[in-house]
Design an enzyme around this catalytic site. Structure first.
Site, PDB file in Angstrom:
ATOM      1  N   ILE A  59       0.818  -1.223   0.000  1.00  0.00           N
ATOM      2  CA  ILE A  59       0.000   0.000   0.000  1.00  0.00           C
ATOM      3  C   ILE A  59       0.848   1.267   0.000  1.00  0.00           C
ATOM      4  O   ILE A  59       0.365   2.329  -0.363  1.00  0.00           O
ATOM      5  CB  ILE A  59      -1.010   0.032   1.181  1.00  0.00           C
ATOM      6  CG1 ILE A  59      -0.299  -0.071   2.537  1.00  0.00           C
ATOM      7  CG2 ILE A  59      -2.078  -1.045   1.018  1.00  0.00           C
ATOM      8  CD1 ILE A  59      -1.204   0.270   3.729  1.00  0.00           C
ATOM      9  N   TYR A 147       3.088  -0.547  17.801  1.00  0.00           N
ATOM     10  CA  TYR A 147       1.943  -0.974  16.979  1.00  0.00           C
ATOM     11  C   TYR A 147       0.784   0.000  17.135  1.00  0.00           C
ATOM     12  O   TYR A 147       0.290   0.577  16.163  1.00  0.00           O
ATOM     13  CB  TYR A 147       1.490  -2.396  17.385  1.00  0.00           C
ATOM     14  CG  TYR A 147       0.103  -2.741  16.870  1.00  0.00           C
ATOM     15  CD1 TYR A 147      -0.140  -2.893  15.510  1.00  0.00           C
ATOM     16  CD2 TYR A 147      -0.978  -2.904  17.758  1.00  0.00           C
ATOM     17  CE1 TYR A 147      -1.414  -3.197  15.035  1.00  0.00           C
ATOM     18  CE2 TYR A 147      -2.252  -3.203  17.292  1.00  0.00           C
ATOM     19  CZ  TYR A 147      -2.464  -3.344  15.932  1.00  0.00           C
ATOM     20  OH  TYR A 147      -3.729  -3.633  15.462  1.00  0.00           O
ATOM     21  N   ALA A 149       0.655   2.966  18.516  1.00  0.00           N
ATOM     22  CA  ALA A 149       0.964   4.375  18.238  1.00  0.00           C
ATOM     23  C   ALA A 149       0.902   4.655  16.735  1.00  0.00           C
ATOM     24  O   ALA A 149       0.371   5.684  16.298  1.00  0.00           O
ATOM     25  CB  ALA A 149       2.340   4.726  18.789  1.00  0.00           C
ATOM     26  N   LYS A 151      -0.803   2.870  14.538  1.00  0.00           N
ATOM     27  CA  LYS A 151      -2.219   2.743  14.135  1.00  0.00           C
ATOM     28  C   LYS A 151      -2.957   4.042  14.470  1.00  0.00           C
ATOM     29  O   LYS A 151      -3.816   4.491  13.712  1.00  0.00           O
ATOM     30  CB  LYS A 151      -2.894   1.560  14.839  1.00  0.00           C
ATOM     31  CG  LYS A 151      -2.457   0.175  14.371  1.00  0.00           C
ATOM     32  CD  LYS A 151      -2.862  -0.139  12.936  1.00  0.00           C
ATOM     33  CE  LYS A 151      -4.364  -0.363  12.776  1.00  0.00           C
ATOM     34  NZ  LYS A 151      -4.702  -0.777  11.384  1.00  0.00           N
ATOM     35  N   HIS A 273       3.082  -3.575  28.773  1.00  0.00           N
ATOM     36  CA  HIS A 273       1.882  -4.392  28.520  1.00  0.00           C
ATOM     37  C   HIS A 273       0.597  -3.700  28.993  1.00  0.00           C
ATOM     38  O   HIS A 273       0.476  -3.390  30.185  1.00  0.00           O
ATOM     39  CB  HIS A 273       2.062  -5.722  29.261  1.00  0.00           C
ATOM     40  CG  HIS A 273       1.174  -6.813  28.789  1.00  0.00           C
ATOM     41  ND1 HIS A 273       1.368  -8.125  29.155  1.00  0.00           N
ATOM     42  CD2 HIS A 273       0.079  -6.819  27.991  1.00  0.00           C
ATOM     43  CE1 HIS A 273       0.444  -8.878  28.597  1.00  0.00           C
ATOM     44  NE2 HIS A 273      -0.356  -8.106  27.892  1.00  0.00           N
TER      45      HIS A 273
HETATM   46  P1  NAD Z   1      -2.860  -9.970   9.718  1.00  0.00           P
HETATM   47  O1  NAD Z   1      -1.475  -9.734  10.230  1.00  0.00           O
HETATM   48  O2  NAD Z   1      -3.429 -11.338   9.745  1.00  0.00           O
HETATM   49  O3  NAD Z   1      -2.964  -9.463   8.211  1.00  0.00           O
HETATM   50  C1  NAD Z   1      -2.408  -8.271   7.760  1.00  0.00           C
HETATM   51  C2  NAD Z   1      -2.395  -8.342   6.236  1.00  0.00           C
HETATM   52  O4  NAD Z   1      -1.863  -7.098   5.731  1.00  0.00           O
HETATM   53  C3  NAD Z   1      -1.499  -9.461   5.670  1.00  0.00           C
HETATM   54  O5  NAD Z   1      -2.167 -10.126   4.639  1.00  0.00           O
HETATM   55  C4  NAD Z   1      -0.272  -8.714   5.155  1.00  0.00           C
HETATM   56  O6  NAD Z   1       0.363  -9.384   4.083  1.00  0.00           O
HETATM   57  C5  NAD Z   1      -0.893  -7.400   4.734  1.00  0.00           C
HETATM   58  N1  NAD Z   1       0.076  -6.293   4.707  1.00  0.00           N
HETATM   59  C6  NAD Z   1       0.960  -5.938   5.684  1.00  0.00           C
HETATM   60  N2  NAD Z   1       1.659  -4.878   5.300  1.00  0.00           N
HETATM   61  C7  NAD Z   1       1.209  -4.537   4.057  1.00  0.00           C
HETATM   62  C8  NAD Z   1       1.543  -3.508   3.138  1.00  0.00           C
HETATM   63  N3  NAD Z   1       2.496  -2.614   3.417  1.00  0.00           N
HETATM   64  N4  NAD Z   1       0.874  -3.438   1.959  1.00  0.00           N
HETATM   65  C9  NAD Z   1      -0.088  -4.356   1.665  1.00  0.00           C
HETATM   66  N5  NAD Z   1      -0.430  -5.362   2.492  1.00  0.00           N
HETATM   67  C10 NAD Z   1       0.208  -5.445   3.679  1.00  0.00           C
HETATM   68  O7  NAD Z   1      -3.763  -8.941  10.511  1.00  0.00           O
HETATM   69  P2  NAD Z   1      -5.283  -8.995  10.979  1.00  0.00           P
HETATM   70  O8  NAD Z   1      -5.328  -9.539  12.344  1.00  0.00           O
HETATM   71  O9  NAD Z   1      -6.120  -9.577   9.919  1.00  0.00           O
HETATM   72  O10 NAD Z   1      -5.595  -7.423  11.105  1.00  0.00           O
HETATM   73  C11 NAD Z   1      -6.177  -6.707  10.015  1.00  0.00           C
HETATM   74  C12 NAD Z   1      -6.468  -5.283  10.459  1.00  0.00           C
HETATM   75  O11 NAD Z   1      -7.343  -5.304  11.595  1.00  0.00           O
HETATM   76  C13 NAD Z   1      -5.235  -4.506  10.888  1.00  0.00           C
HETATM   77  O12 NAD Z   1      -5.355  -3.192  10.400  1.00  0.00           O
HETATM   78  C14 NAD Z   1      -5.287  -4.534  12.402  1.00  0.00           C
HETATM   79  O13 NAD Z   1      -4.662  -3.400  12.960  1.00  0.00           O
HETATM   80  C15 NAD Z   1      -6.790  -4.515  12.633  1.00  0.00           C
HETATM   81  N6  NAD Z   1      -7.229  -5.134  13.905  1.00  0.00           N
HETATM   82  C16 NAD Z   1      -6.798  -6.391  14.236  1.00  0.00           C
HETATM   83  C17 NAD Z   1      -7.248  -6.953  15.435  1.00  0.00           C
HETATM   84  C18 NAD Z   1      -6.825  -8.350  15.852  1.00  0.00           C
HETATM   85  O14 NAD Z   1      -7.144  -8.757  16.981  1.00  0.00           O
HETATM   86  N7  NAD Z   1      -6.169  -9.126  15.011  1.00  0.00           N
HETATM   87  C19 NAD Z   1      -8.107  -6.234  16.275  1.00  0.00           C
HETATM   88  C20 NAD Z   1      -8.533  -4.954  15.889  1.00  0.00           C
HETATM   89  C21 NAD Z   1      -8.073  -4.421  14.692  1.00  0.00           C
HETATM   90  P1  TYD Z   2      -2.027 -10.806  21.416  1.00  0.00           P
HETATM   91  O1  TYD Z   2      -2.733 -11.958  20.809  1.00  0.00           O
HETATM   92  O2  TYD Z   2      -0.605 -10.541  21.046  1.00  0.00           O
HETATM   93  O3  TYD Z   2      -2.948  -9.517  21.174  1.00  0.00           O
HETATM   94  P2  TYD Z   2      -2.802  -8.007  21.781  1.00  0.00           P
HETATM   95  O4  TYD Z   2      -1.456  -7.817  22.304  1.00  0.00           O
HETATM   96  O5  TYD Z   2      -3.041  -7.203  20.543  1.00  0.00           O
HETATM   97  O6  TYD Z   2      -3.881  -7.889  22.807  1.00  0.00           O
HETATM   98  O7  TYD Z   2      -2.069 -10.973  23.000  1.00  0.00           O
HETATM   99  C1  TYD Z   2      -3.277 -11.071  23.708  1.00  0.00           C
HETATM  100  C2  TYD Z   2      -2.939 -11.110  25.184  1.00  0.00           C
HETATM  101  O8  TYD Z   2      -2.245 -12.326  25.463  1.00  0.00           O
HETATM  102  C3  TYD Z   2      -2.005 -10.009  25.622  1.00  0.00           C
HETATM  103  O9  TYD Z   2      -2.364  -9.598  26.927  1.00  0.00           O
HETATM  104  C4  TYD Z   2      -0.636 -10.650  25.633  1.00  0.00           C
HETATM  105  C5  TYD Z   2      -0.953 -12.087  26.023  1.00  0.00           C
HETATM  106  N1  TYD Z   2      -0.040 -13.114  25.467  1.00  0.00           N
HETATM  107  C6  TYD Z   2       0.563 -14.047  26.328  1.00  0.00           C
HETATM  108  O10 TYD Z   2       0.346 -14.043  27.554  1.00  0.00           O
HETATM  109  N2  TYD Z   2       1.393 -14.983  25.796  1.00  0.00           N
HETATM  110  C7  TYD Z   2       1.668 -15.025  24.465  1.00  0.00           C
HETATM  111  O11 TYD Z   2       2.463 -15.897  24.033  1.00  0.00           O
HETATM  112  C8  TYD Z   2       1.030 -14.070  23.584  1.00  0.00           C
HETATM  113  C9  TYD Z   2       1.280 -14.085  22.112  1.00  0.00           C
HETATM  114  C10 TYD Z   2       0.185 -13.139  24.147  1.00  0.00           C
END
Ligand code: NAD
Ligand code: TYD
Length: 335
Positions: A59, A147, A149, A151, A273
């Site tokens: 992107i 991360y 910050a 976002k 954390h």
């Molecule tokens: P993910 O890591 O599974 O997927 C991220 C995707 O973005 C991957 O397919 C990666 O190849 C692509 N990507 C990374 N950098 C890129 C770039 N520079 N150009 C194009 N593509 C790129 O992540 P996810 O968990 O599916 O999260 C998706 C979105 O949702 C993110 O914006 C994340 O901040 C947001 N989000 C995630 C969670 C969660 O719990 N996973 C919660 C709230 C919001």
């Molecule tokens: P994570 O899945 O990394 O999501 P986020 O940090 O975005 O909330 O972690 C979820 C919670 O689990 C977080 O409090 C950190 C904790 N955690 C562990 O205790 N052990 C682990 O190995 C991981 C990956 C996360």
């Protein structure tokens, strides 16, 4: 609708793309860099379907974005593309700054040039940690990690494009997602796969940190709802129905996999954390959305999915993930 879904080969992006193609009849062009977290296999069940196309590109590269817009002729950009793991942002923040700041900027410029609507997928982590109560869309932004910050920076840039240029943009902030296709660096899939293999279950600190869990299918529907019904310039929170301390999540996984409690190992806590996340979703509920999946039911289904889809995670566990895992956990788990 015709959508450009950036980051659509990742966990939530692929869930959203599948939902829009199969349940809404939308046309979806996915633009994805295919970092370690992105895999075309995440969408193999819709590959070859009318209305779906995939382009590999970043992107932050204007040419890649222009090519995707020329190919898909979208009405809206939905941006999931991100580096998403807090621990990796602590170890190596570089890609987080590039993708979230520069990448979001390039997409916003493209949306402005082509007159497209824009939806930024964001996170509850922009609000920081909350001991009691819940965050609303009006809560101050106090991100703690590189991360969150970066976002936050992306969210502010999106809002500036609405205020300055009138770009029809919205932001949807989700709480912690779980479900099929989640890369096993995150808590739930990491614990499921380790439990199935009889490997140690590394709990950071006392394990009493609380997260608000939302099934990815519910978050994807919330994003669709905001895209269709949200007011431009507005932020919408989408939290799940259940909050749980990490140690309780791990105990539930132990129960569902039949693993032993003795696998739990308390390891050094994550620096900076956040103790608790909690999100009020009243504003998006007022648009007619509500979560459908309760945590216990969603977790059971997720454990089943990982049990039944070794094809998906076996190549991950033997690839880049192994090196990451050794770097992140090696010393701690050796005691
Ligand atoms: P993910 O890591 O599974 O997927 C991220 C995707 O973005 C991957 O397919 C990666 O190849 C692509 N990507 C990374 N950098 C890129 C770039 N520079 N150009 C194009 N593509 C790129 O992540 P996810 O968990 O599916 O999260 C998706 C979105 O949702 C993110 O914006 C994340 O901040 C947001 N989000 C995630 C969670 C969660 O719990 N996973 C919660 C709230 C919001
Ligand atoms: P994570 O899945 O990394 O999501 P986020 O940090 O975005 O909330 O972690 C979820 C919670 O689990 C977080 O409090 C950190 C904790 N955690 C562990 O205790 N052990 C682990 O190995 C991981 C990956 C996360």
């Amino acid at each position: 609708m015709k959508l450009l879904v950036c980051g659509g080969a990742g966990f939530i992006g692929s869930t959203f793309a599948r939902q829009r193609l199969l349940e809404h009849g939308d046309e979806v062009t996915v633009l994805d860099k295919l970092t370690y977290a992105g895999r075309e296999e995440n969408l193999r069940d819709v590959a070859g379907r009318d209305g779906y196309s995939f382009l590999r590109g970043a992107i932050e590269e204007p040419e890649a974005v222009a090519a995707a817009i020329a190919a898909g002729r979208p009405e809206a950009i939905v941006n999931f593309a991100a580096e998403t793991h807090v621990d990796r942002s602590i170890a190596e923040p570089d890609a987080f700054v590039r993708t979230h700041a520069l990448g979001t900027y390039v997409l916003l410029e493209a949306a402005r040039e082509h007159g497209l609507a824009y939806l930024q997928v964001s996170t509850d982590e922009v609000y920081g940690s909350i001991e009691l109560g819940t965050f609303t869309e009006e809560s101050p932004l106090r991100p703690s990690s590189p991360y969150s910050a970066t976002k936050t920076g992306a969210d502010l840039l999106v809002q500036s494009y609405f205020h300055t240029y009138g770009l029809p943009a919205t932001i949807c902030r989700g709480s912690n997602n779980y479900g099929p296709y989640q890369y096993p660096e995150k808590l739930i899939p990491l614990m499921i796969l380790n439990a199935l293999h009889g490997d140690p279950l590394p709990v950071y600190g006392d394990g009493m940190q609380v997260r608000n869990w939302i099934h990815a299918s519910d978050f994807a529907r919330a994003i669709g709802h905001v895209l269709e019904h949200g007011r431009h310039g507005e932020v919408y929170n989408a939290g799940g129905p259940d909050e749980e301390a990490n140690i309780e999540v791990v105990r539930r996984i132990i129960e569902l996999t039949g693993a032993s409690e003795s696998l739990i190992e308390h390891v050094a806590d994550r620096p900076g954390h956040d103790r608790r996340y909690s999100l009020s979703s009243e504003k998006v509920r007022a648009l007619g959305w509500e979560p459908r999946v309760r945590f216990q039911e969603g977790l059971e289904e997720t454990v089943r999915w990982y049990r039944e889809n070794r094809w998906w995670w076996e190549p991950i566990r033997s690839g880049e993930y192994r090196e990451y895992y050794a770097r992140q956990y090696g010393r701690a788990l050796q005691g």
